[in-house]
Scaffold this motif. Structure first.
Motif, short mmCIF file in Angstrom:
data_model
loop_
_atom_site.label_atom_id
_atom_site.label_comp_id
_atom_site.label_asym_id
_atom_site.label_seq_id
_atom_site.Cartn_x
_atom_site.Cartn_y
_atom_site.Cartn_z
N ILE A 171 0.84 -1.20 0.00
CA ILE A 171 0.00 0.00 0.00
C ILE A 171 0.88 1.25 0.00
O ILE A 171 0.63 2.20 -0.73
N ASN A 172 1.93 1.27 0.82
CA ASN A 172 2.81 2.43 0.91
C ASN A 172 3.63 2.65 -0.34
O ASN A 172 4.11 3.74 -0.58
N GLU A 173 3.84 1.62 -1.16
CA GLU A 173 4.65 1.73 -2.36
C GLU A 173 3.87 2.28 -3.55
O GLU A 173 4.42 2.47 -4.62
N GLN A 174 2.56 2.53 -3.39
CA GLN A 174 1.78 3.05 -4.49
C GLN A 174 2.31 4.43 -4.90
O GLN A 174 2.73 5.22 -4.06
N THR A 175 2.29 4.67 -6.18
CA THR A 175 2.73 5.98 -6.66
C THR A 175 1.69 7.02 -6.28
O THR A 175 0.52 6.70 -6.08
N PRO A 176 2.10 8.28 -6.19
CA PRO A 176 1.13 9.32 -5.84
C PRO A 176 -0.06 9.36 -6.80
O PRO A 176 -1.17 9.62 -6.40
N ASN A 177 0.16 9.07 -8.07
CA ASN A 177 -0.93 9.06 -9.05
C ASN A 177 -1.93 7.97 -8.74
O ASN A 177 -3.14 8.17 -8.86
N GLU A 178 -1.44 6.77 -8.32
CA GLU A 178 -2.36 5.68 -7.99
C GLU A 178 -3.18 6.00 -6.75
O GLU A 178 -4.33 5.60 -6.64
N MET A 179 -2.58 6.72 -5.79
CA MET A 179 -3.29 7.02 -4.55
C MET A 179 -4.33 8.11 -4.74
O MET A 179 -5.30 8.16 -4.02
N THR A 180 -4.13 9.03 -5.69
CA THR A 180 -5.07 10.13 -5.87
C THR A 180 -6.08 9.87 -6.98
O THR A 180 -7.03 10.62 -7.12
N GLU A 181 -5.86 8.85 -7.78
CA GLU A 181 -6.78 8.58 -8.88
C GLU A 181 -8.12 8.11 -8.34
O GLU A 181 -8.20 7.21 -7.51
N THR A 182 -9.17 8.75 -8.78
CA THR A 182 -10.51 8.42 -8.31
C THR A 182 -11.04 7.24 -9.10
O THR A 182 -11.06 7.27 -10.33
N PRO A 183 -11.50 6.20 -8.40
CA PRO A 183 -12.07 5.06 -9.12
C PRO A 183 -13.39 5.45 -9.78
O PRO A 183 -14.11 6.30 -9.27
N THR A 184 -13.69 4.83 -10.90
CA THR A 184 -14.94 5.09 -11.60
C THR A 184 -16.08 4.45 -10.83
O THR A 184 -16.06 3.25 -10.57
N PRO A 185 -17.08 5.24 -10.44
CA PRO A 185 -18.22 4.66 -9.71
C PRO A 185 -19.05 3.73 -10.59
O PRO A 185 -19.08 3.90 -11.81
N LYS A 186 -19.73 2.80 -9.95
CA LYS A 186 -20.66 1.93 -10.67
C LYS A 186 -21.85 2.78 -11.12
O LYS A 186 -22.25 3.70 -10.44
N GLY A 187 -22.37 2.47 -12.29
CA GLY A 187 -23.58 3.15 -12.75
C GLY A 187 -23.35 4.39 -13.59
O GLY A 187 -24.30 5.12 -13.88
N ILE A 188 -22.12 4.66 -13.99
CA ILE A 188 -21.87 5.82 -14.86
C ILE A 188 -22.60 5.59 -16.18
O ILE A 188 -22.54 4.50 -16.75
N VAL A 189 -23.31 6.62 -16.65
CA VAL A 189 -24.02 6.53 -17.92
C VAL A 189 -23.52 7.63 -18.85
O VAL A 189 -23.14 8.71 -18.40
N THR A 190 -23.55 7.35 -20.12
CA THR A 190 -23.10 8.31 -21.12
C THR A 190 -24.20 9.33 -21.40
O THR A 190 -25.37 9.09 -21.08
N PRO A 191 -23.85 10.45 -22.02
CA PRO A 191 -24.88 11.42 -22.38
C PRO A 191 -25.98 10.82 -23.26
O PRO A 191 -27.16 11.17 -23.10
#
Length: 174
Positions: free
Chosen positions: A25-45
């Motif tokens: 967990i501590n070895e994760q890059t800063p980008n991996e730790m701040t990247e927001t996971p895509t929520p379930k249920g995202i719909v396109t326009p």
């Protein structure tokens, strides 16, 4: 003495496993730790357009029966600021903890504002926190059902008073 060896071995292996897990967990890059996971249920326009157009027959029925003679018909959307939504989620989580609940989400209800001067109230959206009661304090294991959605949290405040659509009858894309 022979029974003590497997116990010590188990503790040592468990400690090693936790050490390597925590280091991963501590070895994760800063980008991996701040990247927001895509929520379930995202719909396109395009999907949003399809879903809101599928609501048209219901909207027409409501407008023709309840809002007959009212220019513009009922409200089709509500707008909430990011600040209000974030503040609501923060306050709801704190209130859930104070009420001894593990908040797991938010349920959205359709409601209607009170009628004014012989005019029906516009449709509104109500956000209500959901979760499960905390089973015991000070326990490392949470035995409450997981995976949600939990029931509405009794005595938990909700969020309302979004800004109506402009005009209220406007469909997606405003």
């Amino acid at each position: 003495m022979k029974k003590l060896v497997p116990l010590v071995l188990g503790v040592v292996l468990g400690a090693l496993a936790m050490y390597f897990y925590c280091n991963k967990i501590n070895e994760q890059t800063p980008n991996e730790m701040t990247e927001t996971p895509t929520p379930k249920g995202i719909v396109t326009p395009d999907e949003i357009k399809t879903l809101t157009e599928a609501y048209n027959p219901r909207y027409d029925t409501i407008s023709e029966t309840i809002f007959r003679g009212v220019p513009g018909g009922d409200n089709r959307s509500s707008w909430y600021s990011l600040e209000d939504l974030r503040n609501f989620l923060t306050l709801a989580e704190k209130q859930a903890q104070d009420l001894k609940y593990n908040m797991d989400g938010v349920r959205v209800y359709l409601g209607a504002n009170p009628a004014l001067k012989n005019r029906p109230g516009y449709t509104t959206l109500l956000f209500v926190p959901t979760g499960n009661p905390m089973t015991s304090e000070g326990n490392m294991l949470n035995l409450a059902p997981q995976g949600g959605p939990g029931p509405d949290i009794p005595k938990g405040n909700g969020l309302d008073h979004g800004t109506q659509g402009d005009p209220p009858s406007a469909n997606y894309l405003q």
